[in-house]
Every structure is written in C-alpha cells, then in structure tokens.
Design a protein around this motif. Structure first.
Motif, PDB file in Angstrom:
ATOM      1  N   PHE A  23       0.856  -1.200   0.000  1.00 28.61           N
ATOM      2  CA  PHE A  23       0.000   0.000   0.000  1.00 28.61           C
ATOM      3  C   PHE A  23       0.889   1.245   0.000  1.00 28.61           C
ATOM      4  O   PHE A  23       1.881   1.308   0.725  1.00 28.61           O
ATOM      5  CB  PHE A  23      -0.901  -0.025   1.243  1.00 28.61           C
ATOM      6  N   MET A  68      -7.168  -1.627  -5.267  1.00 26.05           N
ATOM      7  CA  MET A  68      -7.165  -0.230  -4.804  1.00 26.05           C
ATOM      8  C   MET A  68      -5.778   0.411  -4.825  1.00 26.05           C
ATOM      9  O   MET A  68      -5.665   1.631  -4.930  1.00 26.05           O
ATOM     10  CB  MET A  68      -7.699  -0.224  -3.357  1.00 26.05           C
ATOM     11  N   TYR A  69      -4.707  -0.372  -4.728  1.00 23.72           N
ATOM     12  CA  TYR A  69      -3.369   0.212  -4.596  1.00 23.72           C
ATOM     13  C   TYR A  69      -2.780   0.672  -5.945  1.00 23.72           C
ATOM     14  O   TYR A  69      -1.759   1.360  -5.958  1.00 23.72           O
ATOM     15  CB  TYR A  69      -2.386  -0.767  -3.924  1.00 23.72           C
ATOM     16  N   HIS A 110     -12.268  -6.657  -0.022  1.00 21.61           N
ATOM     17  CA  HIS A 110     -11.450  -5.681   0.708  1.00 21.61           C
ATOM     18  C   HIS A 110     -12.199  -5.072   1.908  1.00 21.61           C
ATOM     19  O   HIS A 110     -11.625  -4.893   2.975  1.00 21.61           O
ATOM     20  CB  HIS A 110     -10.993  -4.587  -0.268  1.00 21.61           C
ATOM     21  N   TRP A 111     -13.471  -4.729   1.699  1.00 19.09           N
ATOM     22  CA  TRP A 111     -14.270  -4.106   2.780  1.00 19.09           C
ATOM     23  C   TRP A 111     -15.706  -4.607   2.700  1.00 19.09           C
ATOM     24  O   TRP A 111     -16.243  -4.784   1.599  1.00 19.09           O
ATOM     25  CB  TRP A 111     -14.292  -2.576   2.625  1.00 19.09           C
ATOM     26  N   PRO A 145      -9.894   3.332   8.653  1.00 18.75           N
ATOM     27  CA  PRO A 145     -11.340   3.459   8.882  1.00 18.75           C
ATOM     28  C   PRO A 145     -11.907   2.368   9.796  1.00 18.75           C
ATOM     29  O   PRO A 145     -11.367   1.269   9.865  1.00 18.75           O
ATOM     30  CB  PRO A 145     -11.939   3.321   7.473  1.00 18.75           C
TER      31      PRO A 145
END
Ligand SMILES: NC(=O)C1=CN([C@@H]2O[C@H](COP(=O)(O)OP(=O)(O)OC[C@H]3O[C@@H](n4cnc5c(N)ncnc54)[C@H](OP(=O)(O)O)[C@@H]3O)[C@@H](O)[C@H]2O)C=CC1
Ligand SMILES: O=C1CO[C@H](CO)[C@@H](O)[C@@H]1O
Length: 275
Positions: free
Chosen positions: A23, A50-51, A109-110, A268
């Motif tokens: 990341f 995402m990275y 991921h989330w 988060p």
C-alpha cells in the motif's frame, strides 16, 4: 537467512507468516521495491486493486526468477465491484495486470454496506476458488457480525480475515472469533504506519533484547500467531523487518505490549466505512 514459518489455512494451503505490504508504493517504484523485498527473502506479497500497483507487483514476481509456486500473492476486490458479475470481471482484470496464471489469495477488501450484498460477492469468490483461479479466498475488515452473516449464507468459510492490528489496537474479539471458526487473522498496518515505534514500552523492550522497535512489534505479531506484511520503501528497513527469527519475546514482554491496547485505529472503522 532463516526460514519464515507458514500458517496452514483452513483449506490446507500454506501461507508464509511474514510477507511484504505494498500500500502507498507508487506504481513506478513498485517493481524495484518488490524485487528488493523478494531479494531480501520475502515470499509473500500483499497488494490490492485499490493500490494501483498490481501490474508492477506481477512484473516483479515474474522478473524475480523465482518459481511461481514459491511466492504467495494476495490481491483484494475493490469496493465498487461487489455485484456478482462485476467481481468476476474485476478478478479477470487483476489476473491480466498481474500476468500470473493463478492467485494465491483473493479477498473482499471491505464489507461496504451500500455496494451490494457481500454474500453475493462471496458467491463470485467461491466460483473463482472452485475454478482453481485462486488457491484460497477470504475477507478483509470484517467484524464478527459480518462473518456470521457470510457464513450463514455460503459454503466456503473464509480462509483469512485481514484486519487492522497493532499494539494500540489488539483486536482480541475479532481475532478470537476467527480462531474459533478457523479463519486466520492477517494484521494490516502492523506497526500502525510507524505510530507505535516511539512508544516507551516498546523502546525499552527493544533496548533490552537488542532489536529495533519495529522488529519487536513485528515479533509480537508473529508470536501471537497472526500473519503480517509490513510495508517499507526503504532498503535497510525492508531487510530489518525480515530479520525477526533470531530472537524471542518473553511472556512478560508479550503481555506488556498487548497491554498497550487503546482501541486506536489508524484506518477506517469497518462499521462506519462506506467505501
Ligand atoms: N486490508 C486493508 O484494508 C489494508 C491492508 N493493508 C496492507 O497492510 C500492509 C502494511 O500496512 P501499512 O498501512 O502499509 O503500514 P505499516 O504498519 O506496514 O507501516 C508502514 C510505514 O512504516 C514505515 N516503516 C516500515 N518499516 C519501518 C521500520 N523498520 N522503521 C521505521 N519505519 C518503518 C514505512 O516507511 P518507509 O516506507 O518510508 O520505509 C511506512 O511509512 C499494507 O502495505 C497493505 O499491504 C494496509 C492498510 C489497509
Ligand atoms: O488497504 C487499504 C489501505 O489503507 C486505506 C486507508 O487506511 C484503507 O482504506 C484500505 O483498505
């Protein structure tokens, strides 16, 4: 070079307990930095859609000269691709970018609430797993209530749950839930992005054992049984973070570090994050 222990996942796949995080490594630096990590001995690389650096991670793995079977590669599904068919398409894009014939571990991921029902997303991951395109599948940032709902609505139990864990956020409840259900815990931001390194307790233990605060913190994770992948773009730290097998923390040291918990996140909160 000491051998890195492996953790046996619930489907018998072996994952190196110590890996390398990517990341915030810019794509133009990722090939070189990942190659430096592989050169230092890391055999487990953690990336994510995402990275924005999967292409360069794949390039490094392919250019390293190592056998594909000797490097464990993880990626993660983006929050905007949770619809079943979007997830399948996004996985195809990941594999094209990496330029590898299979992935070792693919994660949601989330557990974002507004991007579709993650139990449907999981069905896409189960399909990828059954097709042999990922050797294991798992989740990230899931709380016990998310895991319960997933397991009530699926056949494959996640192999891992990748969550934020470090001395200021020990996550005992989520880790205990994972242990009970044979879901391995992967600890992200294991040194809290550097925030725990000035802690006086960690500093005192580091002085006593003749190691750095980062090594002491990473060793604490390993002795708790979690899987870690510290990130560094600094050649000397890449080596330092891999040199964890020539010392041990006592039960007293372990207890003192665990007692630093103050429920403090660097990232988060999974119950609030909306992607
Ligand atoms: N699933 C998820 O939601 C998440 C997953 N992750 C994964 O976890 C990995 C690790 O977490 P990350 O957030 O990167 O944070 P880390 O806890 O690994 O900390 C990285 C930071 O610490 C510095 N650092 C590294 N080693 C040392 C050292 N020995 N001494 C002093 N400073 C050091 C690095 O600086 P420098 O690079 O300048 O050396 C960098 O600024 C990520 O790279 C990613 O793969 C991370 C966040 C969320
Ligand atoms: O993987 C990740 C990197 O860090 C970000 C900020 O903490 C996270 O949101 C993300 O999940």
């Amino acid at each position: 070079m000491s051998a890195v222990p492996t953790v046996t996942l619930n489907n018998a796949v072996e994952i190196p307990q110590l890996g390398f995080g990517t990341f915030q490594i810019p794509p133009e630096e990722t090939r070189g930095t990942t190659l430096a990590a592989l050169e230092a001995g890391y055999r487990h690389i953690d990336t994510a859609q995402m990275y924005g650096n999967e292409k360069e991670v794949g390039q490094a793995v392919r250019d390293s000269g190592l056998d594909r079977a000797d490097v464990f590669v993880t990626s993660k599904l983006n929050n905007d691709a949770h619809a079943h068919d979007d997830a399948l398409r996004a996985f195809d894009v990941t594999m094209e970018k990496l330029g590898l014939d299979h992935l070792d571990l693919f994660l949601i991921h989330w557990p974002v609430p507004d991007k579709g029902d993650f139990t449907q997303t999981w069905k896409a991951l189960e399909q990828i797993y059954r097709d042999g395109r990922a050797r294991a599948i798992g989740v990230s940032n899931f709380q016990p209530h998310h895991l319960r709902r997933l397991m009530e609505n699926s056949e494959v139990v996640p192999a891992v749950n990748q969550i934020e864990v470090h001395p200021y956020l020990t996550q005992d409840d989520v880790r205990a839930f994972g242990a009970e259900h044979d879901i391995a815990t992967e600890a992200w931001s294991p040194i809290a992005q550097g925030k725990v390194l000035d802690d006086p307790t960690i500093g005192r233990i580091a002085d006593r054992v003749g190691r750095t605060p980062a090594q002491v913190t990473l060793r604490w994770h390993l002795q708790r049984g979690d899987i870690v992948f510290p990130k560094s773009s600094t050649p000397q730290r890449i080596k330092e973070n891999f040199d964890l097998f020539g010392f041990e923390l006592s039960e007293g040291d372990m207890g003192e570090i665990s007692a630093l918990d103050r429920n403090e996140r660097t990232g988060p909160d999974p119950d609030r994050f909306t992607g």
